[in-house]
Design an enzyme around this catalytic site. Sequence first.
Site, PDB file in Angstrom:
ATOM      1  N   THR A  36       0.867  -1.190   0.000  1.00 26.34           N
ATOM      2  CA  THR A  36       0.000   0.000   0.000  1.00 26.34           C
ATOM      3  C   THR A  36       0.898   1.232   0.000  1.00 26.34           C
ATOM      4  O   THR A  36       2.038   1.176   0.450  1.00 26.34           O
ATOM      5  CB  THR A  36      -0.904   0.018   1.254  1.00 26.34           C
ATOM      6  OG1 THR A  36      -1.944  -0.940   1.113  1.00 26.34           O
ATOM      7  CG2 THR A  36      -1.559   1.361   1.457  1.00 26.34           C
ATOM      8  N   ASP A  84      -3.395   4.887  -2.640  1.00 23.67           N
ATOM      9  CA  ASP A  84      -3.621   4.151  -3.879  1.00 23.67           C
ATOM     10  C   ASP A  84      -4.839   3.248  -3.685  1.00 23.67           C
ATOM     11  O   ASP A  84      -5.469   3.261  -2.626  1.00 23.67           O
ATOM     12  CB  ASP A  84      -2.388   3.324  -4.240  1.00 23.67           C
ATOM     13  CG  ASP A  84      -2.191   2.154  -3.302  1.00 23.67           C
ATOM     14  OD1 ASP A  84      -2.090   2.382  -2.074  1.00 23.67           O
ATOM     15  OD2 ASP A  84      -2.161   0.998  -3.765  1.00 23.67           O
ATOM     16  N   ARG A 124      -4.931  -0.295  -4.841  1.00 22.64           N
ATOM     17  CA  ARG A 124      -4.642  -1.708  -5.129  1.00 22.64           C
ATOM     18  C   ARG A 124      -4.648  -2.515  -3.839  1.00 22.64           C
ATOM     19  O   ARG A 124      -3.966  -2.171  -2.870  1.00 22.64           O
ATOM     20  CB  ARG A 124      -3.286  -1.854  -5.819  1.00 22.64           C
ATOM     21  CG  ARG A 124      -2.834  -3.306  -5.975  1.00 22.64           C
ATOM     22  CD  ARG A 124      -1.526  -3.424  -6.724  1.00 22.64           C
ATOM     23  NE  ARG A 124      -1.687  -3.072  -8.142  1.00 22.64           N
ATOM     24  CZ  ARG A 124      -0.694  -3.088  -9.026  1.00 22.64           C
ATOM     25  NH1 ARG A 124       0.527  -3.418  -8.640  1.00 22.64           N
ATOM     26  NH2 ARG A 124      -0.928  -2.778 -10.287  1.00 22.64           N
ATOM     27  N   LYS A 141      -9.156   2.988   0.537  1.00 20.59           N
ATOM     28  CA  LYS A 141      -8.273   2.923   1.713  1.00 20.59           C
ATOM     29  C   LYS A 141      -8.371   4.162   2.595  1.00 20.59           C
ATOM     30  O   LYS A 141      -7.655   4.262   3.588  1.00 20.59           O
ATOM     31  CB  LYS A 141      -6.826   2.721   1.264  1.00 20.59           C
ATOM     32  CG  LYS A 141      -6.616   1.453   0.451  1.00 20.59           C
ATOM     33  CD  LYS A 141      -5.175   1.280   0.044  1.00 20.59           C
ATOM     34  CE  LYS A 141      -5.007   0.033  -0.825  1.00 20.59           C
ATOM     35  NZ  LYS A 141      -3.607  -0.154  -1.247  1.00 20.59           N
ATOM     36  N   GLY A 167      -2.088  -2.344   5.497  1.00 22.91           N
ATOM     37  CA  GLY A 167      -2.005  -3.617   6.214  1.00 22.91           C
ATOM     38  C   GLY A 167      -3.062  -4.575   5.709  1.00 22.91           C
ATOM     39  O   GLY A 167      -3.372  -4.613   4.517  1.00 22.91           O
ATOM     40  N   SER A 197       4.153  -0.111   1.996  1.00 19.33           N
ATOM     41  CA  SER A 197       5.339  -0.609   1.300  1.00 19.33           C
ATOM     42  C   SER A 197       5.905   0.405   0.311  1.00 19.33           C
ATOM     43  O   SER A 197       7.081   0.349  -0.033  1.00 19.33           O
ATOM     44  CB  SER A 197       4.994  -1.915   0.573  1.00 19.33           C
ATOM     45  OG  SER A 197       3.898  -1.718  -0.302  1.00 19.33           O
ATOM     46  N   ASP A 241       6.684   0.526  -6.406  1.00 17.96           N
ATOM     47  CA  ASP A 241       6.328  -0.555  -5.498  1.00 17.96           C
ATOM     48  C   ASP A 241       5.276  -1.427  -6.165  1.00 17.96           C
ATOM     49  O   ASP A 241       4.224  -0.918  -6.579  1.00 17.96           O
ATOM     50  CB  ASP A 241       5.796   0.018  -4.172  1.00 17.96           C
ATOM     51  CG  ASP A 241       5.226  -1.067  -3.282  1.00 17.96           C
ATOM     52  OD1 ASP A 241       5.847  -2.138  -3.187  1.00 17.96           O
ATOM     53  OD2 ASP A 241       4.156  -0.841  -2.696  1.00 17.96           O
ATOM     54  N   SER A 253       1.599  -1.500  -4.719  1.00 16.22           N
ATOM     55  CA  SER A 253       0.732  -0.327  -4.873  1.00 16.22           C
ATOM     56  C   SER A 253       0.417  -0.144  -6.346  1.00 16.22           C
ATOM     57  O   SER A 253       1.242  -0.443  -7.210  1.00 16.22           O
ATOM     58  CB  SER A 253       1.419   0.932  -4.328  1.00 16.22           C
ATOM     59  OG  SER A 253       1.863   0.738  -3.002  1.00 16.22           O
TER      60      SER A 253
END
Length: 271
Positions: free
Chosen positions: A39, A55, A57, A71, A85, A167, A204, A207
Amino acid sequence: MAALAVEPTPGGFVFDNCRRNGFVEKKGHPLPNARKTGTTIVGIVFKDGIVLGADTRATEDTIVADKNCSKIHYIAPNIYCCGAGTAADTEMTTLLISSNLELHRLSTGRTARVCVANRMLKQMLFRYKGYISAALVLGGVDPTGPHLYSIHPHGSTDKLPYVTMGSGSLAAMSVFESRYKPNMERDDAVKMVRDAVAAGIFNDLGSGSNIDVTVITKDKVDYIRPYDEANKKGVRQGDYRYKKGTTAVLSEKVKKIDFEVTSETVEAMET
């Protein structure tokens, strides 16, 4: 009367668990791996309020489970929270604290303070010793001004002018550290949040997809979903349809399957 002899507890580190884990691993039982989540969530304080970004995803190991996951969670009319998480943990944790904060507001007759939501969240997460996988970015505006907190799964919190978690947080933090200025205008802050989340998306694998933004000020809240589409789906350049008979049939076999036909009757019950 004889005093009980109590041996003092030795100080320093204890490596009993390390020896135990090594023994268990030699017996052929692999140690559990840490759960990896993906994330990019960010928050920033500007002149008139707070800007939160995330984001969309949601991943399950190496599989993209949801391309448009929300999110940014509602806590109170003047407080919102980004979650990284485990999706279920962040969703249910924010729902519970939102409900408790509403009861607190009805009981006191006052606007919810951001520090109260921060205290509720950190006490709940600390109680579960990190087993609730919820890393949160809490932001809001109350009568004392704009406030932004980062809340870790074990219950530790920080109050900062800009925050990144997840991340993709390192890539997003590089944007904030290079461009942040105190007392920024709204448009500049939103643009920086967009670029920070995009940096996490492009650097990343956990994400991706779209960018959601929430702008919280004293008078209103603008929840923009989606604010921007970072990863746009490409267009196929070639035609992958082939005519019938392009691939040669080397052999063909038809196998007859015998079925046993049975009949079933149902009688009505006597009432």
